[in-house]
Design a protein around this motif. Structure first.
Motif, PDB file in Angstrom:
ATOM      1  N   THR A  88     -20.006  -0.910 -24.264  1.00 15.98           N
ATOM      2  CA  THR A  88     -18.833  -0.044 -24.221  1.00 15.98           C
ATOM      3  C   THR A  88     -18.071  -0.014 -25.538  1.00 15.98           C
ATOM      4  OG1 THR A  88     -18.643  -0.630 -21.893  1.00 15.98           O
ATOM      5  CG2 THR A  88     -16.776   0.513 -22.871  1.00 15.98           C
ATOM      6  N   ALA A  89     -17.875  -1.166 -26.149  1.00 16.98           N
ATOM      7  CA  ALA A  89     -17.115  -1.245 -27.406  1.00 16.98           C
ATOM      8  C   ALA A  89     -17.997  -1.017 -28.632  1.00 16.98           C
ATOM      9  CB  ALA A  89     -16.427  -2.599 -27.507  1.00 16.98           C
ATOM     10  N   GLY A  90     -19.312  -0.861 -28.438  1.00 20.16           N
ATOM     11  CA  GLY A  90     -20.216  -0.605 -29.555  1.00 20.16           C
ATOM     12  C   GLY A  90     -20.694  -1.837 -30.281  1.00 20.16           C
ATOM     13  N   SER A  91     -20.357  -3.011 -29.773  1.00 20.44           N
ATOM     14  CA  SER A  91     -20.769  -4.247 -30.447  1.00 20.44           C
ATOM     15  C   SER A  91     -21.818  -5.028 -29.655  1.00 20.44           C
ATOM     16  CB  SER A  91     -19.548  -5.134 -30.700  1.00 20.44           C
ATOM     17  OG  SER A  91     -18.936  -5.482 -29.472  1.00 20.44           O
ATOM     18  N   GLY A  92     -22.442  -4.367 -28.709  1.00 25.30           N
ATOM     19  CA  GLY A  92     -23.409  -5.033 -27.838  1.00 25.30           C
ATOM     20  C   GLY A  92     -24.600  -5.623 -28.564  1.00 25.30           C
ATOM     21  N   VAL A  93     -25.179  -4.885 -29.511  1.00 23.35           N
ATOM     22  CA  VAL A  93     -26.336  -5.398 -30.251  1.00 23.35           C
ATOM     23  C   VAL A  93     -25.924  -6.645 -31.032  1.00 23.35           C
ATOM     24  CG1 VAL A  93     -27.987  -4.937 -32.105  1.00 23.35           C
ATOM     25  CG2 VAL A  93     -27.544  -3.187 -30.376  1.00 23.35           C
ATOM     26  N   ALA A  94     -24.812  -6.573 -31.749  1.00 22.13           N
ATOM     27  CA  ALA A  94     -24.339  -7.724 -32.525  1.00 22.13           C
ATOM     28  C   ALA A  94     -24.044  -8.909 -31.606  1.00 22.13           C
ATOM     29  CB  ALA A  94     -23.106  -7.354 -33.335  1.00 22.13           C
ATOM     30  N   SER A  95     -23.506  -8.644 -30.435  1.00 22.84           N
ATOM     31  CA  SER A  95     -23.217  -9.726 -29.490  1.00 22.84           C
ATOM     32  C   SER A  95     -24.502 -10.362 -28.970  1.00 22.84           C
ATOM     33  CB  SER A  95     -22.375  -9.209 -28.326  1.00 22.84           C
ATOM     34  OG  SER A  95     -21.096  -8.840 -28.784  1.00 22.84           O
ATOM     35  N   MET A  96     -25.523  -9.564 -28.687  1.00 16.92           N
ATOM     36  CA  MET A  96     -26.784 -10.121 -28.211  1.00 16.92           C
ATOM     37  C   MET A  96     -27.484 -10.916 -29.304  1.00 16.92           C
ATOM     38  SD  MET A  96     -26.915  -9.442 -25.003  1.00 16.92           S
ATOM     39  CE  MET A  96     -25.201  -9.888 -25.193  1.00 16.92           C
ATOM     40  N   LEU A  97     -27.377 -10.464 -30.554  1.00 24.57           N
ATOM     41  CA  LEU A  97     -27.935 -11.227 -31.674  1.00 24.57           C
ATOM     42  C   LEU A  97     -27.214 -12.560 -31.810  1.00 24.57           C
ATOM     43  CD1 LEU A  97     -28.345  -8.364 -34.291  1.00 24.57           C
ATOM     44  CD2 LEU A  97     -30.147  -9.432 -32.906  1.00 24.57           C
ATOM     45  N   ALA A  98     -25.889 -12.542 -31.678  1.00 24.91           N
ATOM     46  CA  ALA A  98     -25.108 -13.779 -31.750  1.00 24.91           C
ATOM     47  C   ALA A  98     -25.495 -14.720 -30.610  1.00 24.91           C
ATOM     48  CB  ALA A  98     -23.611 -13.465 -31.702  1.00 24.91           C
ATOM     49  N   ALA A  99     -25.729 -14.169 -29.433  1.00 27.94           N
ATOM     50  CA  ALA A  99     -26.127 -14.988 -28.286  1.00 27.94           C
ATOM     51  C   ALA A  99     -27.472 -15.656 -28.544  1.00 27.94           C
ATOM     52  CB  ALA A  99     -26.189 -14.134 -27.019  1.00 27.94           C
ATOM     53  N   ALA A 100     -28.423 -14.896 -29.026  1.00 28.79           N
ATOM     54  CA  ALA A 100     -29.750 -15.448 -29.320  1.00 28.79           C
ATOM     55  C   ALA A 100     -29.659 -16.537 -30.384  1.00 28.79           C
ATOM     56  CB  ALA A 100     -30.691 -14.332 -29.763  1.00 28.79           C
ATOM     57  N   GLU A 101     -28.907 -16.275 -31.423  1.00 33.73           N
ATOM     58  CA  GLU A 101     -28.769 -17.244 -32.514  1.00 33.73           C
ATOM     59  C   GLU A 101     -28.034 -18.510 -32.067  1.00 33.73           C
ATOM     60  OE1 GLU A 101     -26.946 -14.791 -35.492  1.00 33.73           O
ATOM     61  OE2 GLU A 101     -28.857 -13.842 -36.006  1.00 33.73           O
ATOM     62  N   ALA A 102     -27.168 -18.388 -31.073  1.00 34.20           N
ATOM     63  CA  ALA A 102     -26.403 -19.535 -30.569  1.00 34.20           C
ATOM     64  C   ALA A 102     -27.169 -20.336 -29.523  1.00 34.20           C
ATOM     65  CB  ALA A 102     -25.068 -19.063 -30.001  1.00 34.20           C
ATOM     66  N   GLY A 103     -28.341 -19.847 -29.119  1.00 33.18           N
ATOM     67  CA  GLY A 103     -29.158 -20.612 -28.193  1.00 33.18           C
ATOM     68  C   GLY A 103     -29.402 -20.015 -26.829  1.00 33.18           C
ATOM     69  N   ALA A 104     -29.025 -18.760 -26.611  1.00 33.77           N
ATOM     70  CA  ALA A 104     -29.327 -18.128 -25.323  1.00 33.77           C
ATOM     71  C   ALA A 104     -30.837 -17.983 -25.180  1.00 33.77           C
ATOM     72  CB  ALA A 104     -28.661 -16.759 -25.221  1.00 33.77           C
ATOM     73  N   ASP A 105     -31.315 -18.162 -23.965  1.00 38.76           N
ATOM     74  CA  ASP A 105     -32.737 -18.030 -23.699  1.00 38.76           C
ATOM     75  C   ASP A 105     -33.138 -16.585 -23.431  1.00 38.76           C
ATOM     76  OD1 ASP A 105     -33.581 -20.970 -23.515  1.00 38.76           O
ATOM     77  OD2 ASP A 105     -31.837 -20.858 -22.183  1.00 38.76           O
ATOM     78  N   ILE A 106     -32.221 -15.827 -22.850  1.00 38.12           N
ATOM     79  CA  ILE A 106     -32.488 -14.438 -22.476  1.00 38.12           C
ATOM     80  C   ILE A 106     -31.264 -13.601 -22.818  1.00 38.12           C
ATOM     81  CG2 ILE A 106     -32.988 -12.845 -20.566  1.00 38.12           C
ATOM     82  CD1 ILE A 106     -34.054 -15.355 -19.030  1.00 38.12           C
TER      83      ILE A 106
END
Length: 93
Positions: free
Chosen positions: A32-50
């Motif tokens: 919605t805010a247009g930052s979803g891709v950057a947020s998912m990249l941050a999640a992956a880099e921080a250790g999210a599995d999925i």
């Protein structure tokens, strides 16, 4: 609601990973805010599995972040998805 920022994502996932090192972490947001891709990249880099994404033609806004953009940004890194951009693009037609 798609309001998860990259900074907040990194803080959240890092804290969860530290507290629960063996628990799978799955992150879902909307773009919605247009930052979803950057947020998912941050999640992956921080250790999210999925991390969730949507096929490019159906991504953005109230949908999930672009799967093609997530995969393209991770290409050549230790988090490379192995997804082929051509295969992803073919699904958009």
């Amino acid at each position: 609601a798609g309001l998860l920022t990259p900074k907040a994502t990194k803080m959240l996932v890092s804290a969860l990973r530290k507290e629960f090192p063996n628990t799978p972490i799955h992150v879902h947001t909307h773009d919605t805010a247009g930052s979803g891709v950057a947020s998912m990249l941050a999640a992956a880099e921080a250790g999210a599995d999925i991390v969730d994404g949507a096929i490019d033609a159906m991504s953005g806004m109230t949908s999930q972040p672009s799967l093609g953009a997530i995969a393209a940004n991770l290409r050549g890194t230790e988090l490379d998805t192995g997804l082929d951009q051509g295969d992803i693009a073919a699904l958009n037609n």
